[in-house]
Design a protein around this motif. Structure first.
Motif, PDB file in Angstrom:
ATOM      1  N   VAL A 304       7.743  16.763   5.317  1.00  2.67           N
ATOM      2  CA  VAL A 304       7.572  16.457   3.896  1.00  2.67           C
ATOM      3  C   VAL A 304       7.541  17.748   3.085  1.00  2.67           C
ATOM      4  CG1 VAL A 304       5.982  15.531   2.188  1.00  2.67           C
ATOM      5  CG2 VAL A 304       6.400  14.282   4.299  1.00  2.67           C
ATOM      6  N   THR A 305       6.745  18.704   3.571  1.00  6.39           N
ATOM      7  CA  THR A 305       6.620  19.983   2.864  1.00  6.39           C
ATOM      8  C   THR A 305       7.979  20.659   2.726  1.00  6.39           C
ATOM      9  OG1 THR A 305       4.494  20.199   3.925  1.00  6.39           O
ATOM     10  CG2 THR A 305       5.343  22.149   2.852  1.00  6.39           C
ATOM     11  N   VAL A 306       8.694  20.687   3.845  1.00  7.68           N
ATOM     12  CA  VAL A 306       9.982  21.371   3.843  1.00  7.68           C
ATOM     13  C   VAL A 306      10.961  20.657   2.917  1.00  7.68           C
ATOM     14  CG1 VAL A 306      11.982  21.862   5.255  1.00  7.68           C
ATOM     15  CG2 VAL A 306       9.712  22.459   6.070  1.00  7.68           C
ATOM     16  N   THR A 307      10.992  19.331   2.979  1.00 10.18           N
ATOM     17  CA  THR A 307      11.900  18.561   2.133  1.00 10.18           C
ATOM     18  C   THR A 307      11.568  18.817   0.666  1.00 10.18           C
ATOM     19  OG1 THR A 307      11.880  16.890   3.846  1.00 10.18           O
ATOM     20  CG2 THR A 307      12.875  16.281   1.767  1.00 10.18           C
ATOM     21  N   GLU A 308      10.256  18.784   0.389  1.00  9.63           N
ATOM     22  CA  GLU A 308       9.810  18.980  -0.981  1.00  9.63           C
ATOM     23  C   GLU A 308      10.173  20.362  -1.492  1.00  9.63           C
ATOM     24  OE1 GLU A 308       5.720  16.809  -1.947  1.00  9.63           O
ATOM     25  OE2 GLU A 308       5.628  18.972  -2.010  1.00  9.63           O
ATOM     26  N   THR A 310      12.665  22.335  -0.390  1.00 12.48           N
ATOM     27  CA  THR A 310      13.997  22.797   0.003  1.00 12.48           C
ATOM     28  C   THR A 310      14.624  23.657  -1.086  1.00 12.48           C
ATOM     29  OG1 THR A 310      14.263  20.828   1.320  1.00 12.48           O
ATOM     30  CG2 THR A 310      16.237  22.068   0.846  1.00 12.48           C
ATOM     31  N   ARG A 311      14.439  23.253  -2.359  1.00 12.12           N
ATOM     32  CA  ARG A 311      14.974  24.044  -3.473  1.00 12.12           C
ATOM     33  C   ARG A 311      14.380  25.454  -3.446  1.00 12.12           C
ATOM     34  NH1 ARG A 311      17.622  22.877  -8.054  1.00 12.12           N
ATOM     35  NH2 ARG A 311      16.394  24.344  -9.255  1.00 12.12           N
ATOM     36  N   GLU A 312      13.070  25.467  -3.223  1.00 13.43           N
ATOM     37  CA  GLU A 312      12.398  26.771  -3.167  1.00 13.43           C
ATOM     38  C   GLU A 312      12.981  27.619  -2.035  1.00 13.43           C
ATOM     39  OE1 GLU A 312       8.095  26.553  -2.903  1.00 13.43           O
ATOM     40  OE2 GLU A 312       8.108  28.509  -1.906  1.00 13.43           O
ATOM     41  N   LEU A 400      19.737  24.592  -2.559  1.00 14.52           N
ATOM     42  CA  LEU A 400      19.538  24.564  -4.011  1.00 14.52           C
ATOM     43  C   LEU A 400      19.982  23.239  -4.619  1.00 14.52           C
ATOM     44  CD1 LEU A 400      20.565  28.144  -5.066  1.00 14.52           C
ATOM     45  CD2 LEU A 400      18.383  27.034  -5.489  1.00 14.52           C
ATOM     46  N   ARG A 401      21.024  22.645  -4.045  1.00 11.09           N
ATOM     47  CA  ARG A 401      21.525  21.374  -4.579  1.00 11.09           C
ATOM     48  C   ARG A 401      20.600  20.228  -4.220  1.00 11.09           C
ATOM     49  NH1 ARG A 401      27.196  22.308  -3.782  1.00 11.09           N
ATOM     50  NH2 ARG A 401      27.960  23.336  -5.665  1.00 11.09           N
ATOM     51  N   HIS A 402      19.723  20.470  -3.236  1.00 10.96           N
ATOM     52  CA  HIS A 402      18.852  19.399  -2.751  1.00 10.96           C
ATOM     53  C   HIS A 402      17.933  18.901  -3.863  1.00 10.96           C
ATOM     54  CE1 HIS A 402      16.825  17.340   0.582  1.00 10.96           C
ATOM     55  NE2 HIS A 402      15.802  17.384  -0.226  1.00 10.96           N
ATOM     56  N   GLU A 403      17.914  17.613  -4.027  1.00  8.63           N
ATOM     57  CA  GLU A 403      17.022  17.061  -5.068  1.00  8.63           C
ATOM     58  C   GLU A 403      16.001  16.137  -4.434  1.00  8.63           C
ATOM     59  OE1 GLU A 403      16.412  17.757  -8.020  1.00  8.63           O
ATOM     60  OE2 GLU A 403      18.057  19.134  -8.353  1.00  8.63           O
TER      61      GLU A 403
ATOM     62  N   SER B 138      20.246  27.510 -14.080  1.00  3.98           N
ATOM     63  CA  SER B 138      18.994  26.750 -14.203  1.00  3.98           C
ATOM     64  C   SER B 138      17.778  27.594 -13.798  1.00  3.98           C
ATOM     65  CB  SER B 138      19.078  25.501 -13.339  1.00  3.98           C
ATOM     66  OG  SER B 138      19.580  25.835 -12.067  1.00  3.98           O
ATOM     67  N   PHE B 139      17.860  28.905 -14.035  1.00  2.00           N
ATOM     68  CA  PHE B 139      16.776  29.858 -13.754  1.00  2.00           C
ATOM     69  C   PHE B 139      16.449  29.967 -12.268  1.00  2.00           C
ATOM     70  CE2 PHE B 139      15.028  27.785 -17.828  1.00  2.00           C
ATOM     71  CZ  PHE B 139      16.004  28.395 -18.607  1.00  2.00           C
ATOM     72  N   ASN B 140      16.096  28.785 -11.657  1.00  2.00           N
ATOM     73  CA  ASN B 140      15.707  28.791 -10.246  1.00  2.00           C
ATOM     74  C   ASN B 140      14.618  29.812  -9.942  1.00  2.00           C
ATOM     75  OD1 ASN B 140      17.160  26.687  -9.248  1.00  2.00           O
ATOM     76  ND2 ASN B 140      18.943  27.929  -8.719  1.00  2.00           N
ATOM     77  N   LEU B 141      13.522  29.686 -10.659  1.00  2.00           N
ATOM     78  CA  LEU B 141      12.360  30.503 -10.315  1.00  2.00           C
ATOM     79  C   LEU B 141      11.543  29.766  -9.267  1.00  2.00           C
ATOM     80  CD1 LEU B 141      11.263  31.717 -13.863  1.00  2.00           C
ATOM     81  CD2 LEU B 141      12.757  32.835 -12.219  1.00  2.00           C
ATOM     82  N   VAL B 142      10.805  30.514  -8.447  1.00  2.00           N
ATOM     83  CA  VAL B 142       9.949  29.888  -7.433  1.00  2.00           C
ATOM     84  C   VAL B 142       8.751  29.267  -8.153  1.00  2.00           C
ATOM     85  CG1 VAL B 142       8.589  30.238  -5.356  1.00  2.00           C
ATOM     86  CG2 VAL B 142      10.636  31.607  -5.735  1.00  2.00           C
ATOM     87  N   PRO B 143       8.504  27.972  -7.939  1.00  2.00           N
ATOM     88  CA  PRO B 143       7.407  27.327  -8.657  1.00  2.00           C
ATOM     89  C   PRO B 143       6.043  27.938  -8.318  1.00  2.00           C
ATOM     90  CG  PRO B 143       8.599  25.744  -7.260  1.00  2.00           C
ATOM     91  CD  PRO B 143       9.187  27.080  -7.018  1.00  2.00           C
ATOM     92  N   ARG B 144       5.104  27.775  -9.217  1.00  2.00           N
ATOM     93  CA  ARG B 144       3.707  28.193  -9.018  1.00  2.00           C
ATOM     94  C   ARG B 144       3.576  29.669  -8.634  1.00  2.00           C
ATOM     95  NH1 ARG B 144       4.325  23.478  -6.150  1.00  2.00           N
ATOM     96  NH2 ARG B 144       4.579  24.719  -4.287  1.00  2.00           N
ATOM     97  N   THR B 145       4.475  30.488  -9.127  1.00  2.00           N
ATOM     98  CA  THR B 145       4.427  31.905  -8.789  1.00  2.00           C
ATOM     99  C   THR B 145       4.523  32.713 -10.078  1.00  2.00           C
ATOM    100  OG1 THR B 145       5.595  31.339  -6.765  1.00  2.00           O
ATOM    101  CG2 THR B 145       5.476  33.659  -7.311  1.00  2.00           C
TER     102      THR B 145
END
Ligand code: ATP
Ligand code: MG
Lengths: 403, 300
Positions: A304-308, A310-312, A400-403, B138-145
């Motif tokens: 779940v964490t990884v899926t959530e 994935t964009r990061e 990055l495309r992962h939503e 779309s910026f793509n900054l790391v959230p909560r950072t």
């Protein structure tokens, strides 16, 4: 990226979702604690059995009435055990390996002393040989004698539980108690044997056989005969001699149609011990399953964490995070979860094992603590590495495309 | 190849960008001076299979020869290229490939003379970290950072020590005018500020190449000018810039404008020489006078 930094990233990742991290940790905690406690309970009960084997002495044999399985149908009539049977066994000519014989009758009665009432588990009528054969020693006072038996004196030796319940801290020796309406003079108090199971062996009143027969059971059949063999090695020949003597006593020709049973205490307890082992294995299996479920919890959370995130992960890869660093971060997260969860589980397990559970005092197996902890951490590493590896292997743009 | 790359990256990673680098091994092979930063040959990118195939880059299949023409592109050191084209023309697809974020279906991409297709996962991460600064639409900054931690991140992955990292991240944020916003998280920043954090993050490692996919796409004209000014200055300091845009005002800042239609380059216009400052800085007064709208009044 040094390890310290990876760790800091991991702590940050876990802190970002405290409830979820907490629940996962709880899963591992319960798994590890369950393994430790359940194995300790199993170990505790077999330990108790082992102790009572030593307490009972290995020379004792018990003769009880009734055939083995199927014996009932072939035996034309079941003759009960009698005092005569006991006397026949005491004959050194026909049973040279028998040291002593003690016929027993047992009953349950209420004992009274000075207004205090106590329901006694076991009132035993027997011979003095009983004490040695059953490994019962007096702590205060003395045993009753053969003379007391011959004269049907109303004397009794009582167990430690009975003594405390009736007399409190006062010394019972020489006082009169009333058991089932019959007054008995207490001549001795037995040493505490300690509880092994659901019946307290210290809650007992032992009196001369004829006295108990006269007062409660009548002079009919007796409950069982306690036989002591000359030595531990002599139990098997003694068992054979007993069988032969009783077969002729009961007029039985066919050795497969016995109407009595001879069992050695040791073998009885060995059976019990092996039952206990099965019990421990079963408990261990249940515990292992709960540990596994905890591990699946970690996997689930990591997925779940990884899926959530994935964009990061995509962002991090796009700015040049090597696969190893991302893998390290997620692996550190899951390892941290299982380390803390496992550690708390060990603490919980050790604390939980200090309490008596269903009458069994758990005895912690040190290896179980080590293994439960190691397995929990290994599960965390193993199941955590799968989703982490999956995430770290993504191409940045896919992530990055992962939503 | 690996050692060669390491050597180059090592030099780049120590702080300086590649301008004025001693002639590289790959460049020595070329008789025409230093090799271009970007060299793309017959690049093709398709999505899906069969009838559902989308030709995102490379154009339609020629009915006679049965092959797609593909994209050929050479970008020189220090150039500033604007890529334009309608929506869906393949601009982002091209940019992602140039940024080593995606791989082409076929064709070769040489970055500083090195074939990117031959690099493994770890080498690619090194390239992304040290050679390329990527700014997303779309910026793509790391959230909560926080902004500071955000900009420190590429340096952390490059193995720069904490104190040095902090210093350089602060300097980068100062450069984009966010010196007073270092402790803000993305959700506490305006769109323009987030975009500038993204730019700071892209330039903090001093990469030789800045790739920006519509860096001003969601910004008002004021913020657009801010970001473009930063990019102009970066180019003036010698970095190669490729940016995608829909707006002519933005394209005016570039030395060269490419136009994409259906995954193919259909126009290639040079507005200023490769060596020398970008148009906006070479003659600011003339540049401002030719502004289509009163951009300067909004930006001052
Ligand atoms: N992952 C994908 N799967 C399938 N098709 C895709 C994928 N990514 C892009 N495409 C298609 O490729 C084509 C080019 O997309 P691209 O994102 O490069 O366009 P663009 O020029 O950046 O457009 P815009 O200006 O709107 O951003 C589009 O037709 C798009 O639908
Ligand atoms: Mg696009």
């Amino acid at each position: 990226m040094n390890p310290f930094e990876t760790l800091r990233f991991a702590v940050g990742g876990l802190a970002a979702n405290k409830v979820r991290s907490g629940l996962t940790m709880l899963g591992v905690l319960i798994g590890v604690a369950a393994v430790i406690i359940l194995l300790a309970v199993g170990n505790g009960s077999s330990q108790a059995v082992k102790d009572s084997i030593e307490k009972l002495g290995t020379n004792a044999l018990t003769v009880s009435s009734g055939g083995g399985f199927g014996g009932q149908s072939t035996a034309t009539s079941t003759k009960p055990l009698t005092v005569d049977d006991a006397r026949a066994l005491a004959d050194p000519a026909s049973a040279p390996d028998v040291e002593s014989v003690a016929p027993e009758v047992t009953t349950s009665q209420t004992a009274l002393y000075d207004g205090t009432s106590h329901s006694v588990n076991q009132v035993v009528g027997t011979y003095p040989a009983y004490f040695k054969a059953s490994n019962s020693k007096v702590a205060k006072g003395d045993y009753f004698s053969a003379d007391d038996v011959l004269n049907s004196r109303k004397v009794a030796v009582i167990g430690s539980t009975t003594a405390t319940d009736l007399f409190g801290t006062a010394s019972p020796v020489g006082r009169k108690i009333v058991v089932g309406g019959t007054p008995f003079t207490v001549v001795g108090v037995l040493e505490t044997k300690g509880g092994t199971g659901f019946q307290d062996p210290d809650d007992t009143v032992i009196a001369p056989l004829p006295t108990v027969q006269n007062a409660f059971t009548g002079f009919g059949p007796i409950s069982q005969i306690l036989v002591e063999a000359k030595s531990a090695d002599a139990t098997t020949p003694a068992q054979n001699e007993i069988t032969t003597v009783l077969m002729s006593q009961h007029g039985i020709k066919d050795s497969s149609a016995l109407d009595f049973r001879v069992s050695s205490q040791a073998s009885l307890l060995t059976t019990q011990a092996s039952t206990n082992k099965t019990f421990t294995v079963l408990l261990g299996a249940v515990a292992a399953i709960s540990l596994l479920v905890g591990g699946i919890g970690i996997t689930n959370i990591m997925l779940v964490t990884v899926t959530e995130r994935t964009r990061e992960i995509g962002i991090r890869k796009a700015i040049g995070a090597p696969k190893g660093v991302i893998l390290g971060q997620f692996l550190a997260e899951s390892t941290l979860l299982s380390l803390v969860g496992g550690g708390l589980g060990v603490v919980g397990g050790l604390v939980g094992s200090r309490f008596t559970i269903v009458g069994i005092t758990p005895v912690v197996i040190p290896q179980s603590v080590v293994w439960a902890f190691v397995i929990a951490v290994a599960i965390g590493l193993f199941f955590g590495s799968y989703p982490a590896n999956r995430a770290a292997s993504l191409r940045p743009i896919e992530a990055l495309r992962h939503e | 190849m690996k050692q060669l790359l390491r050597g180059r990256l090592g030099r780049d990673g120590t702080g300086g960008h590649r301008v004025g680098d001693p002639v590289t091994a790959a460049a020595e092979e070329s008789p025409w001076g230093p090799s271009p930063v970007i060299e793309v040959r017959s690049l093709l990118k398709t999505y899906g299979h069969g009838d559902a195939t989308v030709r995102a880059l490379g154009g339609e299949v020629d009915p006679v020869t049965g092959v797609s023409p593909g994209v050929d592109l050479v970008v020189e050191q220090g150039d500033m290229v604007a890529v334009m084209g309608s929506s869906g023309s393949g601009k982002s697809t091209l940019m992602n490939i140039l940024g080593c974020l995606d791989v082409p279906t076929s064709g070769r991409y040489l970055l500083d003379g090195i074939d990117v297709g031959g690099l493994d996962e770890h080498q690619l991460s090194l390239v992304r970290n040290r050679k390329i600064g990527f700014v997303f639409q779309s910026f793509n900054l790391v959230p909560r950072t926080t902004a500071l931690a955000q900009v420190e991140l590429p340096l952390a992955y490059a193995g720069v020590k904490a104190a040095e990292r902090r210093r350089r991240a602060r300097a980068a944020l100062e450069l984009v005018g966010l010196g007073d916003r270092v402790d803000h998280r993305p959700n506490e920043l305006s769109g323009g500020q987030q975009q500038r954090v993204a730019v700071a993050r892209a330039l903090v490692t001093a990469p030789a190449m800045l790739l920006a996919d519509e860096p001003t796409g969601n910004l008002d004209s004021h913020s657009t000018e801010d970001v473009l000014a930063i990019i102009d200055r970066l180019n003036a300091s010698g970095r190669t810039v490729v940016l995608i845009t829909h707006e002519d005002e933005v394209a005016r800042h570039a030395k060269r404008v490419l136009r994409l239609v259906d995954g193919q380059v259909v126009a290639d216009v040079r507005q200023a020489p490769v060596d020398g400052p970008p148009p906006a800085l070479s003659d600011p007064a003339v540049f401002a006078a030719h502004a289509p709208h009163a951009l300067t009044s909004g930006g001052s």
